[in-house]
Design a protein around this motif. Structure first.
Motif, mmCIF file in Angstrom:
data_model
loop_
_atom_site.group_PDB
_atom_site.id
_atom_site.type_symbol
_atom_site.label_atom_id
_atom_site.label_comp_id
_atom_site.label_asym_id
_atom_site.label_seq_id
_atom_site.Cartn_x
_atom_site.Cartn_y
_atom_site.Cartn_z
ATOM 1 N N GLY A 18 0.738 -1.628 -0.143
ATOM 2 C CA GLY A 18 -0.082 -0.173 0.029
ATOM 3 C C GLY A 18 0.508 1.225 0.148
ATOM 4 N N CYS A 23 1.526 1.940 -6.160
ATOM 5 C CA CYS A 23 0.401 2.873 -6.455
ATOM 6 C C CYS A 23 -0.183 1.300 -7.122
ATOM 7 N N VAL A 24 -1.637 1.932 -7.329
ATOM 8 C CA VAL A 24 -2.671 1.636 -8.470
ATOM 9 C C VAL A 24 -2.884 1.884 -9.627
ATOM 10 N N HIS A 171 -18.194 3.053 -0.562
ATOM 11 C CA HIS A 171 -18.008 2.555 -1.028
ATOM 12 C C HIS A 171 -16.070 2.828 -1.113
ATOM 13 N N VAL A 172 -15.193 2.723 -0.654
ATOM 14 C CA VAL A 172 -13.186 3.023 -0.050
ATOM 15 C C VAL A 172 -12.861 2.480 -1.401
ATOM 16 N N GLY A 173 -12.471 2.960 -1.830
ATOM 17 C CA GLY A 173 -11.355 2.592 -3.246
ATOM 18 C C GLY A 173 -9.992 2.698 -3.000
ATOM 19 N N ASN A 174 -9.237 2.565 -4.150
ATOM 20 C CA ASN A 174 -7.915 2.074 -4.219
ATOM 21 C C ASN A 174 -7.315 3.532 -2.985
ATOM 22 N N TRP A 175 -6.342 2.577 -2.649
ATOM 23 C CA TRP A 175 -5.519 3.776 -1.399
ATOM 24 C C TRP A 175 -4.349 3.424 -1.325
ATOM 25 N N ASP A 210 -8.695 5.996 -9.274
ATOM 26 C CA ASP A 210 -10.248 5.235 -9.115
ATOM 27 C C ASP A 210 -11.790 5.822 -10.293
ATOM 28 N N ALA A 211 -12.411 4.768 -10.152
ATOM 29 C CA ALA A 211 -13.532 5.188 -11.225
ATOM 30 C C ALA A 211 -14.715 4.515 -10.636
#
Lengths: 261, 556
Positions: A18, A23-24, A171-175, A210-211
């Motif tokens: 993380g 990162c993503v 709704h939590v997205g990428n972090w 995110d989307a």
């Protein structure tokens, strides 16, 4: 016992995966085609050379009775060409701005921000938020997409993520784990999809975080710093959190709806 | 006790740190990095759902622990909490109002915010607008006015207040609030539209037209030789003058509305029509009849040669002003001497009435009264008028460009000469009030911005020339110098007046016909004074209107 060990290994791996650099996200290019002309949008761009009351209202909102009974507006001021926000001590506190207008349809907005999280402060949270919030429902229940730079009082590290809340569900997205942030945040809506992007200072390209699916209704915008998360019920807040915003821009907007007053 | 509490707190914080550190890693673990496809939380797998639940559980646990820690912190007075005041709570109610789906709920929240924090401006604006939309104008105005009184800087508030007063027909209040709106945002389209409406409501008439030349006095039929006639006047309107036409011809005008157009006239009756329109399209017009006659040269015989002024003029008037001792301007040394000397010379030259105004007599009021009230009653169409001024002059740079000259009366203010002096525009307008055939202004002071037509040179030496020019109207002017030049003094007189007196002794009579014309005067004074002053002072000469010539007779 084996399960627990595997779980802990997973936790440790998770912490490292993380980290901010791994990162993503990917380099992102999003273009809003349906937009008002730039000369119309220019009026809404804000370099924060002064506090423009024609564009913004001061933010200040509490979510429960405990917060309401011990709340103070933080400081929201223009200093050295930036919007400077600071929370108060000894209470729940929020500082920042909400737009006095709304956007409808597609849009692309961005803002620069900087926050150096306070270390070793456990009696408060530090939450910087850039968000869009739907106007269809009352404020506590409104649908929202937000980008958040967060240091919970219960943690020894800070995170950067985006999330959406629709019909009361979060709704939590990428972090990413971060130490501090100095860069730009961007929210783009095309149709019923909202994308969140960021760009670190000195970087040239945007990275997509995110989307989310999000209804295409009217939204207002917010820039704020607060010392509490939504469900916090008590606080002592021994320190003031501080952050700056700058160079708010509407890169594109299909429709901007001004209030009559 | 404190030590125990702190120890317990340390343990708790350690636990918290551990739990909190592990929490986001779970999130990371279940949210794959490097995911380049779209991911919608609502479509997430059960794996993700279980993550959310677990995460929420962890938050809750950490929340309980932190709450306990904070209670202990409170006990040992780390940071005392502060109860909210009304103004702290009001923003929450305000934002609830902003997001309320029903207008009435919104109004209620805003009113609660006002009750809690009476200095909070924004709710007043929104409640006012609520009433405005409901058609309750009085309440709307009351709330809007309160917001204004509290110091609102919202241009929309002032626009809406202006529009409410406009609907009430109170144009003064509407204008006042609209000005505030436009001061805050000059390009707000709604305010600009309302301004246009208010202007239209307040201004329904076309520009006011005043003709200086030809005169429009009732019943007066002007007789002119067949030639071009100068149509000169001013058109003014609070909404601004959009255009001026003279006999359907577009006519240029300055920022004050002054216009000048030469139009041809014919033998017989001529109608001159001046039309003007303001910025709102309101029009007005003025017409004057002018009778044109063919010019016939009168028969000349030697005996009929115009050697005496009585042959050509009815009466001759002069106004002579000299000021040495100013109340607020620096004193001058020879201005009074100059005026006295000129007066003496005029007496000898056959002037019938010479009005001498010196020093403390020469106030703005006295000079204007003399020029604009007494003289018009005395001076006839066949008379001549000579105006002489020795004193301070001043030239003002106009904001829109151009210049305006002033003569300074004895009580003229140094800083506020615009209001306390006499402008050359006023002096020039004298020519439209006095029907004298010939007018000559001689100013022993320095000016600019007189809009002079330069002299065309010396007169031809033809015997019937004097009779011809004497029959034509003229207004001429000679000044001692241009803007910024210093008037020189010599031998107890100002240099200009010294040479002016010499001119009337015959030095300016270039063609030796014993008559000094205005043009000869200018042609003599300009180089003579300039050379004598070492080019420090160069007189200006010009004609303000007409084709004739002012004549000074030198005697036999």
């Amino acid at each position: 016992m084996k399960m627990k060990g595997a779980f802990l290994i997973g936790i440790v791996l998770g912490v490292f995966s993380g980290s901010f650099n791994g990162c993503v996200t990917k380099t992102a290019s999003l273009k809003v085609e349906k937009t008002l002309p730039q000369e119309k949008l220019a009026y809404y761009n804000d370099t924060f050379d002064k506090l423009r009351t024609d564009l913004w209202e001061k933010a200040g909102y509490t979510h429960n009775e405990a917060q309401k009974s011990n709340f103070k507006l933080g400081k929201t001021e223009v200093k050295e060409g930036k919007l400077w926000v600071q929370t108060e001590t000894g209470c729940f506190s929020m500082a920042g701005l909400g737009s006095s207008y709304t956007l409808r349809g597609d849009f692309d907005i961005q803002v620069d921000c900087q926050i150096d999280f306070l270390e070793g402060v456990y009696d408060m949270d530090q939450s910087l938020v850039f968000n869009v919030i739907g106007k269809e429902k009352e404020i506590g229940k409104a649908d929202t997409v937000f980008m958040c730079l967060l240091r919970r009082g219960v943690r020894d590290f800070s995170t950067f993520f985006s999330a959406t809340r629709k019909s009361g569900e979060l709704h939590v997205g990428n972090w990413h784990k971060i130490e501090k942030f100095n860069g730009s945040l961007r929210i783009v809506r095309i149709g019923d999809e909202v994308s969140t992007l960021y760009r670190l200072k000195e970087a040239t390209e945007w990275k997509k975080l995110d989307a989310f699916r999000f209804p295409p209704g009217e939204v207002m915008l917010g820039l704020k710093l607060q010392n509490f998360v939504i469900n916090r019920a008590s606080i002592t807040a021994s320190a003031s959190a501080t952050a700056t915003f700058d160079n708010f821009r509407i890169n594109a907007a299909e429709q901007i709806i001004e209030e009559e007053i | 006790m404190k030590k125990i509490a702190l120890g317990f707190l340390s343990v708790l914080l350690f636990c918290l740190a551990f739990i909190a550190t592990t929490t986001p890693s779970l999130s990371s673990d279940t949210t794959p990095t490097g995911n380049e496809t779209k991911r919608y939380p609502s479509q997430e797998t059960r794996h993700n759902d279980s993550f959310e639940k677990l995460k929420d559980d962890m938050w809750r646990v950490s929340g309980v622990l932190i709450n306990n820690a904070e209670k202990i912190s409170d006990e040992i007075h780390i940071t005392p909490s502060t109860p909210s005041t009304g103004c702290d709570i009001a923003p929450t109610l305000f934002w609830k109002g902003k997001f309320a789906s029903k207008e009435e709920d919104a109004r209620r929240y805003f009113m609660e915010a006002i009750d809690l924090c009476p200095g909070f401006i924004r709710p007043y604006e929104l409640v006012g607008n609520h009433y405005r939309k409901k058609g309750d104008r009085e309440k709307a105005v009351a709330f809007f006015t309160k917001a204004a009184d509290l110091g609102s800087t919202n241009y929309k508030l002032y626009y809406l207040l202006a529009s409410l007063f406009f609907q009430k027909g109170d144009m003064d209040e509407a204008s006042r609030y609209l000005k505030r709106s436009l001061d805050l945002r000059g390009d707000y389209p709604k305010s600009l539209q309302l301004k246009s409406k208010i202007d239209k409501e307040r201004d329904t008439s076309g520009p006011k037209i005043i003709l200086y030349e030809p005169s429009t006095r009732r019943g007066l039929s002007l007789v002119r030789p067949t030639q071009n006639i100068s149509v000169r006047g001013i058109a003014t309107d609070k909404s601004g003058v959009a255009w001026i036409r003279v006999n359907a011809m577009d006519t240029p005008f300055d920022t004050r509305g002054n216009f000048l157009k030469d139009v041809p006239i014919h033998v017989g009756s001529n109608t001159i029509v001046v039309e003007a329109a303001d910025g709102l399209g309101n029009q007005s017009s003025l017409s004057v009849e002018v009778k044109g006659e063919a010019y016939a040269m009168p028969p000349l015989t030697k005996a009929a040669l115009p050697t005496r002024e009585k042959d050509l003029y009815g009466k001759s008037f002069a106004v002579v002003i000299g000021i040495n001792k100013y109340e607020k301007w620096p004193s001058l040394e020879f201005a009074v001497n100059d005026a006295m000397a000129v007066s003496e010379k005029l007496k000898k030259s056959g002037f019938d009435e010479i009005i001498v105004i010196l020093d403390k007599e020469a106030t703005q009021r006295r000079i204007l009264t003399e020029l604009f009230h007494r003289l018009p009653e005395k001076v006839g169409r066949n008379d001549r008028l000579f105006f002489y001024f020795a004193g301070h002059g001043q030239t003002e740079d106009l904001p829109e460009g151009g210049k305006r000259g002033y003569i300074i009366p004895v009580d003229g203010d140094v800083a506020n000469y615009g209001a306390t002096a006499i402008s050359m525009d006023q002096i020039r307008s004298l020519s439209s009030r006095i029907p004298a055939k010939h007018i000559l202004y001689a100013m022993d002071s320095c000016y600019s911005g007189l809009g002079l037509n330069r002299s065309g040179g010396l007169s031809p030496k033809v015997s019937d020339y004097l009779r011809k020019i004497a029959s034509m109207r003229v207004v001429q002017i000679i000044t001692a110098g241009g803007k910024g030049e210093q008037v020189q003094e010599k031998g107890g007189h100002g240099l200009f007046t010294s040479y002016f007196l010499n001119a009337l002794k015959g030095e300016a009579d270039f063609n030796k016909d014993r008559v000094v014309t205005g043009t000869e005067l200018g042609a003599y004074l300009r180089p003579a004074v300039s050379n004598a002053s070492g080019q420090a002072q160069t007189p200006l000469y010009g004609r303000l209107e007409g084709e004739g010539e002012f004549l000074f007779f030198l005697g036999q």
